[in-house]
Design a protein around this motif. Structure first.
Motif, PDB file in Angstrom:
ATOM      1  N   VAL A 106     -11.998  63.214  28.594  1.00 17.48           N
ATOM      2  CA  VAL A 106     -11.023  64.108  28.671  1.00 17.48           C
ATOM      3  C   VAL A 106      -9.750  63.459  28.948  1.00 17.48           C
ATOM      4  N   LYS A 107      -8.753  63.599  27.887  1.00 20.07           N
ATOM      5  CA  LYS A 107      -7.501  63.149  28.122  1.00 20.07           C
ATOM      6  C   LYS A 107      -6.442  63.937  27.074  1.00 20.07           C
ATOM      7  N   ARG A 108      -5.199  63.659  27.792  1.00 19.71           N
ATOM      8  CA  ARG A 108      -4.137  64.274  26.754  1.00 19.71           C
ATOM      9  C   ARG A 108      -4.082  63.428  25.473  1.00 19.71           C
ATOM     10  N   VAL A 109      -4.013  63.986  24.287  1.00 15.90           N
ATOM     11  CA  VAL A 109      -3.892  63.075  23.034  1.00 15.90           C
ATOM     12  C   VAL A 109      -2.430  63.050  22.715  1.00 15.90           C
ATOM     13  N   ARG A 110      -1.718  61.911  22.521  1.00 18.35           N
ATOM     14  CA  ARG A 110      -0.621  61.672  21.831  1.00 18.35           C
ATOM     15  C   ARG A 110      -0.744  60.882  20.634  1.00 18.35           C
ATOM     16  N   LEU A 111      -0.249  61.669  19.651  1.00 22.56           N
ATOM     17  CA  LEU A 111      -0.365  61.268  18.270  1.00 22.56           C
ATOM     18  C   LEU A 111       0.765  60.517  17.655  1.00 22.56           C
ATOM     19  N   GLU A 112       0.730  59.119  17.097  1.00 20.15           N
ATOM     20  CA  GLU A 112       1.633  58.454  16.514  1.00 20.15           C
ATOM     21  C   GLU A 112       1.081  58.300  15.060  1.00 20.15           C
ATOM     22  N   THR A 113       1.999  57.714  14.382  1.00 19.28           N
ATOM     23  CA  THR A 113       1.613  57.426  12.585  1.00 19.28           C
ATOM     24  C   THR A 113       0.529  56.546  12.549  1.00 19.28           C
ATOM     25  N   ASP A 114       0.370  55.451  13.216  1.00 20.39           N
ATOM     26  CA  ASP A 114      -0.671  54.432  13.096  1.00 20.39           C
ATOM     27  C   ASP A 114      -1.890  54.446  14.365  1.00 20.39           C
ATOM     28  N   ALA A 115      -1.542  55.262  15.195  1.00 27.20           N
ATOM     29  CA  ALA A 115      -2.618  55.314  16.263  1.00 27.20           C
ATOM     30  C   ALA A 115      -2.483  56.523  17.172  1.00 27.20           C
ATOM     31  N   ALA A 116      -3.323  56.804  18.223  1.00 21.92           N
ATOM     32  CA  ALA A 116      -3.326  58.037  18.956  1.00 21.92           C
ATOM     33  C   ALA A 116      -3.563  57.315  20.160  1.00 21.92           C
ATOM     34  N   TRP A 117      -2.936  57.897  21.316  1.00 20.66           N
ATOM     35  CA  TRP A 117      -3.312  57.486  22.829  1.00 20.66           C
ATOM     36  C   TRP A 117      -3.876  58.673  23.666  1.00 20.66           C
ATOM     37  N   LEU A 118      -4.708  58.128  24.237  1.00 24.55           N
ATOM     38  CA  LEU A 118      -5.499  59.039  25.237  1.00 24.55           C
ATOM     39  C   LEU A 118      -4.896  58.819  26.558  1.00 24.55           C
ATOM     40  N   VAL A 119      -4.302  59.628  26.972  1.00 29.21           N
ATOM     41  CA  VAL A 119      -3.344  59.726  28.437  1.00 29.21           C
ATOM     42  C   VAL A 119      -3.848  60.491  29.579  1.00 29.21           C
ATOM     43  N   PRO A 120      -4.160  59.456  30.741  1.00 31.05           N
ATOM     44  CA  PRO A 120      -4.671  60.142  31.698  1.00 31.05           C
ATOM     45  C   PRO A 120      -3.371  60.744  32.454  1.00 31.05           C
ATOM     46  N   SER A 121      -3.711  61.504  33.418  1.00 27.19           N
ATOM     47  CA  SER A 121      -2.651  62.036  34.396  1.00 27.19           C
ATOM     48  C   SER A 121      -2.601  61.805  35.873  1.00 27.19           C
ATOM     49  N   ASN A 122      -3.486  60.408  35.871  1.00 24.47           N
ATOM     50  CA  ASN A 122      -3.775  59.567  37.019  1.00 24.47           C
ATOM     51  C   ASN A 122      -3.394  58.186  36.927  1.00 24.47           C
ATOM     52  N   SER A 123      -2.225  57.962  37.609  1.00 26.19           N
ATOM     53  CA  SER A 123      -1.950  56.642  37.449  1.00 26.19           C
ATOM     54  C   SER A 123      -2.833  55.473  37.636  1.00 26.19           C
ATOM     55  N   GLU A 124      -3.785  55.753  38.436  1.00 22.26           N
ATOM     56  CA  GLU A 124      -4.892  54.686  38.613  1.00 22.26           C
ATOM     57  C   GLU A 124      -5.598  54.367  37.245  1.00 22.26           C
ATOM     58  N   LEU A 161     -11.009  74.083  16.915  1.00 21.98           N
ATOM     59  CA  LEU A 161      -9.308  74.123  17.028  1.00 21.98           C
ATOM     60  C   LEU A 161      -8.956  72.804  16.431  1.00 21.98           C
ATOM     61  N   GLU A 162      -7.654  72.694  15.585  1.00 20.17           N
ATOM     62  CA  GLU A 162      -7.371  71.516  14.939  1.00 20.17           C
ATOM     63  C   GLU A 162      -6.468  70.845  16.099  1.00 20.17           C
ATOM     64  N   LEU A 163      -6.685  69.728  16.557  1.00 16.07           N
ATOM     65  CA  LEU A 163      -5.723  68.911  17.508  1.00 16.07           C
ATOM     66  C   LEU A 163      -4.229  69.004  17.143  1.00 16.07           C
ATOM     67  N   VAL A 164      -3.424  69.374  18.162  1.00 14.38           N
ATOM     68  CA  VAL A 164      -2.113  69.354  18.035  1.00 14.38           C
ATOM     69  C   VAL A 164      -1.406  68.369  19.049  1.00 14.38           C
ATOM     70  N   ASP A 165      -0.621  67.406  18.663  1.00 17.87           N
ATOM     71  CA  ASP A 165       0.092  66.502  19.816  1.00 17.87           C
ATOM     72  C   ASP A 165       0.087  67.233  20.980  1.00 17.87           C
ATOM     73  N   ASP A 166      -0.327  66.327  22.101  1.00 20.66           N
ATOM     74  CA  ASP A 166      -0.298  66.573  23.319  1.00 20.66           C
ATOM     75  C   ASP A 166      -1.428  67.425  24.055  1.00 20.66           C
ATOM     76  N   ASP A 167      -2.235  67.936  23.203  1.00 21.70           N
ATOM     77  CA  ASP A 167      -3.305  68.968  23.357  1.00 21.70           C
ATOM     78  C   ASP A 167      -4.368  68.239  24.479  1.00 21.70           C
ATOM     79  N   LEU A 168      -4.744  68.751  25.388  1.00 27.73           N
ATOM     80  CA  LEU A 168      -5.800  68.368  26.173  1.00 27.73           C
ATOM     81  C   LEU A 168      -7.196  68.273  25.392  1.00 27.73           C
ATOM     82  N   ALA A 169      -7.703  67.129  25.443  1.00 23.23           N
ATOM     83  CA  ALA A 169      -9.020  67.085  24.395  1.00 23.23           C
ATOM     84  C   ALA A 169     -10.155  66.320  24.937  1.00 23.23           C
TER      85      ALA A 169
END
Length: 146
Positions: free
Chosen positions: A99-117, A81-89
């Motif tokens: 494993v993280k939610r992937v948020r895509l930006e023009t010049d970077a990507a963010w691997l976003v956990p769902s635990n604030s720690e 599968l091709e990654l789409v913004d906000d996919d769990l990957a």
């Protein structure tokens, strides 16, 4: 990123049809209408759409518990599968799987956990980074230890 994901290849060579409540399971008031089940479902066919590129992974750690993903849960990961913004990957970054939610930006990507720690991880061109696969299902154990 000290925790890891344990990966397993899928085996869809066997079939195990299980009885299936085709009319759904009510989460509100119970329904007496379904006294028996005639339908069957094979989980291999239901959750593995691309057998040659699908793997299972067992979660180690708690960085995704806000998404209901906890240590010991099993992920179904599809590498085709091709990654789409906000996919769990499942991602490989600088020598480690996570494993993280992937948020895509023009010049970077963010691997976003769902635990604030845990802090988000900014991925730039300087990182050794690949999206290893997109998570399509989570299998979890719901029975609590007694």
């Amino acid at each position: 990123m000290k925790k890891k994901i344990v990966l397993f290849k899928t085996d869809v060579s066997s079939s195990l049809p299980l009885q299936f409540a085709d009319e759904g399971i009510r989460a509100g008031f119970p329904s007496p209408a379904q006294d028996y089940m005639e339908q069957a479902i094979d989980l291999n066919k239901e959750i593995v759409k691309h057998p040659a590129s699908t793997f299972y992974g067992r979660i180690v750690g708690d960085s995704m518990r806000g998404d209901g993903i906890e240590e010991g849960d099993i992920l179904v990961i599809d590498k085709s599968l091709e990654l789409v913004d906000d996919d769990l990957a499942v991602c490989f970054i600088d020598g480690e799987f996570t494993v993280k939610r992937v948020r895509l930006e023009t010049d970077a990507a963010w691997l976003v956990p769902s635990n604030s720690e845990y802090p988000p991880i900014k991925v730039t061109k300087d990182n050794n980074f690949i999206v290893w696969g997109v998570v399509t299902y989570t299998i979890k154990k719901n029975r609590r230890k007694r």
